[in-house]
Motif scaffolding. Structure first.
Motif, PDB file in Angstrom:
ATOM      1  N   UNK A 460      97.188  55.479  79.316  1.00 54.70           N
ATOM      2  CA  UNK A 460      98.113  54.649  80.102  1.00 54.70           C
ATOM      3  C   UNK A 460      98.333  55.142  81.528  1.00 54.70           C
ATOM      4  N   UNK A 461      98.064  56.427  81.785  1.00 55.80           N
ATOM      5  CA  UNK A 461      98.277  56.965  83.127  1.00 55.80           C
ATOM      6  C   UNK A 461      97.010  56.941  83.974  1.00 55.80           C
ATOM      7  N   UNK A 462      95.888  56.514  83.378  1.00 51.86           N
ATOM      8  CA  UNK A 462      94.625  56.485  84.122  1.00 51.86           C
ATOM      9  C   UNK A 462      94.541  55.219  84.958  1.00 51.86           C
ATOM     10  N   UNK A 463      93.978  55.375  86.184  1.00 50.04           N
ATOM     11  CA  UNK A 463      93.826  54.232  87.076  1.00 50.04           C
ATOM     12  C   UNK A 463      92.328  54.002  87.347  1.00 50.04           C
ATOM     13  N   UNK A 464      91.908  52.761  87.095  1.00 50.14           N
ATOM     14  CA  UNK A 464      90.500  52.396  87.227  1.00 50.14           C
ATOM     15  C   UNK A 464      90.391  51.200  88.161  1.00 50.14           C
ATOM     16  N   UNK A 465      89.437  51.279  89.103  1.00 49.67           N
ATOM     17  CA  UNK A 465      89.169  50.169  90.015  1.00 49.67           C
ATOM     18  C   UNK A 465      87.813  49.567  89.660  1.00 49.67           C
ATOM     19  N   UNK A 466      87.784  48.248  89.487  1.00 42.96           N
ATOM     20  CA  UNK A 466      86.542  47.537  89.193  1.00 42.96           C
ATOM     21  C   UNK A 466      86.188  46.698  90.415  1.00 42.96           C
ATOM     22  N   UNK A 467      84.948  46.921  90.964  1.00 40.94           N
ATOM     23  CA  UNK A 467      84.520  46.220  92.163  1.00 40.94           C
ATOM     24  C   UNK A 467      83.311  45.350  91.820  1.00 40.94           C
ATOM     25  N   UNK A 488      94.255  48.893  85.413  1.00 42.10           N
ATOM     26  CA  UNK A 488      93.037  48.358  86.021  1.00 42.10           C
ATOM     27  C   UNK A 488      93.381  47.496  87.226  1.00 42.10           C
ATOM     28  N   UNK A 489      92.722  47.801  88.345  1.00 42.11           N
ATOM     29  CA  UNK A 489      92.773  46.932  89.522  1.00 42.11           C
ATOM     30  C   UNK A 489      91.368  46.393  89.771  1.00 42.11           C
ATOM     31  N   UNK A 490      91.283  45.246  90.418  1.00 41.22           N
ATOM     32  CA  UNK A 490      89.978  44.631  90.692  1.00 41.22           C
ATOM     33  C   UNK A 490      89.844  44.293  92.165  1.00 41.22           C
ATOM     34  N   UNK A 491      88.604  44.344  92.654  1.00 45.67           N
ATOM     35  CA  UNK A 491      88.306  43.971  94.036  1.00 45.67           C
ATOM     36  C   UNK A 491      87.012  43.171  94.018  1.00 45.67           C
ATOM     37  N   UNK A 492      86.987  42.048  94.754  1.00 48.48           N
ATOM     38  CA  UNK A 492      85.802  41.179  94.738  1.00 48.48           C
ATOM     39  C   UNK A 492      84.886  41.406  95.933  1.00 48.48           C
ATOM     40  N   UNK A 493      85.113  42.506  96.674  1.00 49.03           N
ATOM     41  CA  UNK A 493      84.224  42.844  97.792  1.00 49.03           C
ATOM     42  C   UNK A 493      84.401  44.312  98.127  1.00 49.03           C
ATOM     43  N   UNK A 494      83.404  44.850  98.869  1.00 47.01           N
ATOM     44  CA  UNK A 494      83.489  46.241  99.271  1.00 47.01           C
ATOM     45  C   UNK A 494      84.631  46.488 100.233  1.00 47.01           C
ATOM     46  N   UNK A 495      84.869  45.553 101.180  1.00 49.99           N
ATOM     47  CA  UNK A 495      85.948  45.709 102.149  1.00 49.99           C
ATOM     48  C   UNK A 495      87.299  45.792 101.453  1.00 49.99           C
ATOM     49  N   UNK A 496      87.509  44.924 100.471  1.00 49.92           N
ATOM     50  CA  UNK A 496      88.778  44.939  99.742  1.00 49.92           C
ATOM     51  C   UNK A 496      88.927  46.237  98.960  1.00 49.92           C
ATOM     52  N   UNK A 497      87.825  46.736  98.403  1.00 46.96           N
ATOM     53  CA  UNK A 497      87.878  47.982  97.641  1.00 46.96           C
ATOM     54  C   UNK A 497      88.296  49.146  98.541  1.00 46.96           C
ATOM     55  N   UNK A 498      87.745  49.177  99.778  1.00 45.21           N
ATOM     56  CA  UNK A 498      88.098  50.254 100.699  1.00 45.21           C
ATOM     57  C   UNK A 498      89.581  50.227 101.071  1.00 45.21           C
ATOM     58  N   UNK A 499      90.133  49.032 101.202  1.00 51.60           N
ATOM     59  CA  UNK A 499      91.576  48.936 101.491  1.00 51.60           C
ATOM     60  C   UNK A 499      92.402  49.487 100.335  1.00 51.60           C
ATOM     61  N   UNK A 510      84.420  51.534  88.924  1.00 54.60           N
ATOM     62  CA  UNK A 510      83.233  50.861  88.407  1.00 54.60           C
ATOM     63  C   UNK A 510      82.728  49.925  89.490  1.00 54.60           C
ATOM     64  N   UNK A 511      81.532  50.238  90.034  1.00 52.06           N
ATOM     65  CA  UNK A 511      81.061  49.593  91.264  1.00 52.06           C
ATOM     66  C   UNK A 511      79.807  48.759  91.011  1.00 52.06           C
ATOM     67  N   UNK A 512      79.867  47.472  91.375  1.00 52.46           N
ATOM     68  CA  UNK A 512      78.672  46.635  91.355  1.00 52.46           C
ATOM     69  C   UNK A 512      77.785  47.029  92.538  1.00 52.46           C
ATOM     70  N   UNK A 513      76.474  46.750  92.423  1.00 58.48           N
ATOM     71  CA  UNK A 513      75.554  47.133  93.495  1.00 58.48           C
ATOM     72  C   UNK A 513      75.350  46.000  94.491  1.00 58.48           C
TER      73      UNK A 513
END
Length: 894
Positions: A460-467, A488-499, A510-513
């Motif tokens: 429950x304390x782990x934070x994961x970002x899915x791009x 879990x947080x999600x980002x639909x682009x690299x720019x959003x992930x960097x923010x 977890x990063x898409x290529x």
């Protein structure tokens, strides 16, 4: 033909090179003859020499003109060659000063002409003729100098110089022209190769792009379908969801086949060894194939040898792909019955084992003539019967190429209409010699009711970002990880992930290529180097639809901490997070277990295949008890009599044969099994063995070896061995092969050892009379009568696989027997005293005791076996025959 047309023809790349060379040689040769004629006039050559040159010129002009007019250039080339060899060369030699003129140089040019313009056997014949003509001219010129026209020193030098210039010029033109032609061809080939490479690269890009695009929606289908299976649903919905899951995975398998075929053809396929558990791999395979087998009403069995190592090192993905392709192929071509997957291991050394995957079906089988084409891409054998069966035609081709890349092999055994067995053998490293044991392969996805999902951990304390630029993929990952309580947080682009990484600290990303504007690799590097970023230390895993060992290496090289391909399952995601998250954040579930819904199959020790089986024929004359204890199957010969046909050793034995022969003079002959009988015999034995060595009767005695070899062509792992002996001599070879197989020796090693063993086996028989050899057609009746009148007892022996009369004895039976025993046991080689076969036909107890006493006078054997000869052997030598059969050792040379 005008000069312009001649030039066009010479540089016409579509024209035959030999024809072009002929035209070129003809043009420059005619020009050279004109110059030679002028030169001969200037230096005052003999009139005969001038006539020879003029005659050669007009003959060549006539031939060339006719050849061009009627398009017969090649026959013309041969005609001119004949003129050069038999008219011009000898004529100019004798009329032009012999070796003191220019003829020797023209001999060299003639040889060059023959080599470049002509081809095949005719060229070799004409070159030989030229050599003979030149040798004859030199011989006559040396021994009869008066026949050669005299040249002054000035004439000799001038003639030689002019000939040198002309021949050099013509040779330069000829060789230069041919070199330029081949350079153009090479340049064109290089351009074509570059075009092909470009097409292959374009094809690879297309396949890679197609794979990526198809994997994305499949990821959504499989991921969301897995969520359905986790819910409280009815058995009917669960069955439908399981079918969707299996069908999606099969679609993914087809995509992998197409992509891999492209990589294999371009030479870019790389094998990536990893540590894997063979039980887990089999569970995945069975989960996919069970549904397909059930849909066709087929039984699906899995047999795992308990001695198989549990953990191995190899390319698990490719091995799984190969086995699935073999199983898919078996299910497609089997209408009824069963498909069986067997797994076994043969130790290579302490660190390696040869893992065998056998797929056996009860389908339509394969014709022998089609077996060589099985592993060709896009080719389907027996098209008329199989045109309605779906498939890409790539499966077996890919299996063969992967097996070659892994230093393994794939063989096929098949009897048409009776089924097929594919055997895949791959050497694998062993991590720990822990045996898999009694393995039950269980269904993890039930066919008619839902499975129970068990989460493997909570964090429950782990934070994961899915791009990921695809919202469906973000939804799938989020839902699959929902029960782990990870933030879990999600980002639909690299720019959003960097923010987001600038504002929050994430433990795993977890990063898409392949994403627009900024791809996953660039985004990963920017996260690592981000000034003020809070996720520089985050573990970043590539979660991508790009599949293949080459991209895995790319991600590792770029600095990713992991690599997962789409479509992804909840189990894989959870395993990756357990690996990457700090241990302090993970709480393992207390009751982690697997759903055990329905057993697919079980391991049956009686059905595990042995690595190697020795088989033979009923003429081996070994006691049945020894054959049974050593597990040596025997195929019987046929005995044809006036009363019918009987199987040797099955329907008629030695006693039956003797009774039949003593009651009358009926016909009697033995016959080896047919090709069909050998095929059926081998197919039956391969159900319980991975390989067979079949020990056959000496090939020059009858057709058994050739027939067995023909029958073995339907199988990839049956070796037919010519024992070069018969009866118990052949039996000694069988026993030796059985001993070596019991020690775990390979088929190749056993065959190599047998070659030496069979060279040191004594096989001989002393015959009572020649009547039976007459019936068998081996001896003429007149010779038999003469032998009987003089009390002749011939000794038949096997030498170099041929049966012949080795020696003869005259006199009473007992005298001849004693002489035979004495001479046979007084061999130049040292006798192996461990075993002696006394193989006989129709002898009583007293006669056998006499033989035994005589043997013991000469050699003390540890064991003597008195063996009744099989009816097949008996029918060729008759009652009263016996033989001494034993092994010897070659004495060392001094």
């Amino acid at each position: 033909m005008s000069p312009k047309k001649i030039k066009e023809f010479l540089f016409d790349e579509s024209a035959d090179i030999q024809k072009r060379l002929f035209v070129l040689v003809s043009v420059i040769s005619l020009g050279a003859l004109c110059m030679a004629f002028v030169e001969s006039i200037l230096i005052g050559e003999d009139f005969i020499d001038l006539m020879v040159i003029a005659l050669a010129f007009f003959v060549c002009v006539s031939i060339v003109s006719a050849a061009i007019k009627y398009d017969k250039l090649i026959p013309a080339a041969y005609s001119i060659a004949v003129v050069l060899i038999f008219i011009l060369l000898p004529g100019s030699f004798f009329s032009g000063g012999g070796i003191h003129g220019g003829t020797p140089l023209w001999c060299v040019f003639c040889a060059l002409y023959l080599s470049m313009v002509l081809k095949g056997r005719a060229r070799n014949i004409l070159l030989t003729c030229e050599a003979v003509v030149v040798m004859v001219c030199y011989y006559i010129g040396y021994n009869y100098p008066e026949l050669v026209a005299k040249h002054t020193i000035f004439m000799a030098y001038l003639d030689s110089f002019v000939s040198l210039v002309l021949v050099s010029f013509m040779t330069t033109v000829l060789v230069g022209f041919e070199v330029s032609v081949y350079r153009k061809k090479n340049k064109r080939s290089e351009e074509q190769r570059e075009e092909i490479d470009a097409l292959v690269q374009a094809q690879n890009r297309f396949f890679s792009s197609m794979s990526h695009e198809i994997r994305t929606p499949i990821n959504t289908i499989i991921g969301l379908n897995e969520m359905i299976l986790r819910e409280d649903i009815s058995d009917e919905v669960a069955e439908d969801a399981n079918n969707i899951q299996a069908a999606s995975k099969m679609l993914l398998q087809l995509i992998n086949d197409i992509l891999d075929k492209s990589k294999l053809e371009s030479g870019k396929m790389v094998i990536t060894p990893v540590k894997y558990n063979i039980g887990d791999m089999l569970s995945d395979i069975v989960g996919m194939m069970w549904i397909r087998a059930k849909e066709k009403g087929l039984d699906f069995h899995v047999e795992v040898d308990p001695s198989v190592p549990a953990e191995l090192v190899g390319d698990e993905v490719r091995i799984k792909q190969m086995v699935i392709n073999l199983l898919t192929n078996a299910i497609k071509y089997t209408k009824e019955g069963s498909v069986t997957l067997s797994i076994q291991a043969e130790p290579i050394n302490e660190l390696e084992a040869l893992i065998s995957f056998s797929v056996m079906d009860t389908g339509m089988g394969i014709k022998k003539e089609n077996i060589p084409h099985l592993f060709s891409a896009f080719r389907r054998v027996d098209e008329s019967k199989n045109r309605y069966i779906e498939g890409t035609g790539l499966g077996l081709s890919i299996v063969k190429q992967f097996a070659d890349l892994m230093d393994g092999q794939i063989t096929v055994n098949s009897v048409y209409t009776q089924g097929s067995t594919f055997v895949l053998k791959i050497p694998q490293e062993i991590t720990v010699w822990r045996k898999v044991g009694e393995l039950n392969i269980e269904r993890t996805h039930a066919m008619n009711r839902k499975s129970t999902y068990y989460r493997s951990f909570e964090a429950p304390d782990a934070r994961v970002l899915v791009v990921d630029d695809t919202n469906a993929n973000l939804l799938v990952v989020t839902k699959l990880l929902r029960d782990t309580k990870v933030q879990i947080d999600t980002a639909d682009s690299g720019e959003k992930a960097l923010k987001m990484t600038l504002e929050k600290k994430y433990h795993v990303i977890l990063m898409d290529h392949l994403m627009p504007e900024m791809d996953g690799i660039e985004c990963m590097h920017r996260v690592r180097d981000q000034i003020g970023g809070r996720s520089k230390e985050a573990k970043i895993t590539a979660l991508t639809a790009n599949a293949g060992s080459d991209v895995r290496e790319l991600y590792i090289k770029e600095g990713f901490d992991g690599y997962i391909t789409k479509p992804v399952s909840g189990e894989v995601l959870e395993a990756e997070l357990i690996r990457l998250l700090p241990d302090s954040l993970i709480h393992q579930a207390e009751n982690v277990s697997e759903a055990v819904d329905e057993s697919l199959t079980y391991t049956n020790d009686q059905r595990i295949r042995i690595p190697l089986l020795i088989t033979t024929e009923s003429v081996c004359d070994i006691p049945k008890s020894m054959l049974k204890s050593r597990n040596i199957p025997v195929i019987p010969y046929s005995i044809h009599t006036d009363e019918g046909c009987f199987k040797d050793g099955v329907e008629i034995d030695s006693r039956g044969f003797i009774r039949y022969t003593r009651t009358g003079n009926g016909s009697l002959r033995s016959e080896p099994p047919s090709v069909e009988e050998y095929e059926a015999f081998f197919a039956k034995q391969l159900i319980r063995a991975n390989n067979i060595i079949h020990i056959s009767l000496a090939k020059n005695v009858n057709e058994a070896y050739n027939i067995a070899t023909e029958g073995a062509k339907a199988f990839g792992n049956v070796t037919v061995y010519d024992s070069r002996h018969l009866s118990s001599g052949m039996g000694l070879a069988v026993l030796a092969a059985s001993d070596m197989a019991g020690k775990g020796m390979t088929p190749d090693k056993i065959v190599s050892e047998l070659n030496d063993i069979c060279n040191h086996i004594n096989t001989s028989f002393i015959v009572e009379d020649l009547d039976y050899l007459v019936k068998a057609g081996r001896v003429k009746e007149g010779l038999a009568r003469i032998a009987g009148a003089f009390m002749v007892h011939p000794v038949l022996a096997l030498k170099k696989s041929k049966m012949g009369v080795d020696r003869t004895y005259f006199g009473s039976r007992e005298r001849c027997w004693r002489k035979y025993i004495e001479n046979t046991l007084n061999t130049r080689n040292e006798i192996d005293r461990s075993l002696l076969f006394v193989t006989y036909v129709g002898l009583d107890k007293n006669e056998l005791e006499l033989i035994e006493r005589e043997i013991k006078k000469h050699v003390e054997f540890e064991k003597i076996i008195f063996q009744k000869a099989s009816p097949s052997i008996s029918s060729n030598c008759g009652i009263g025959t016996y033989g001494l059969l034993f092994r010897t050792f070659a004495l060392p040379l001094h």
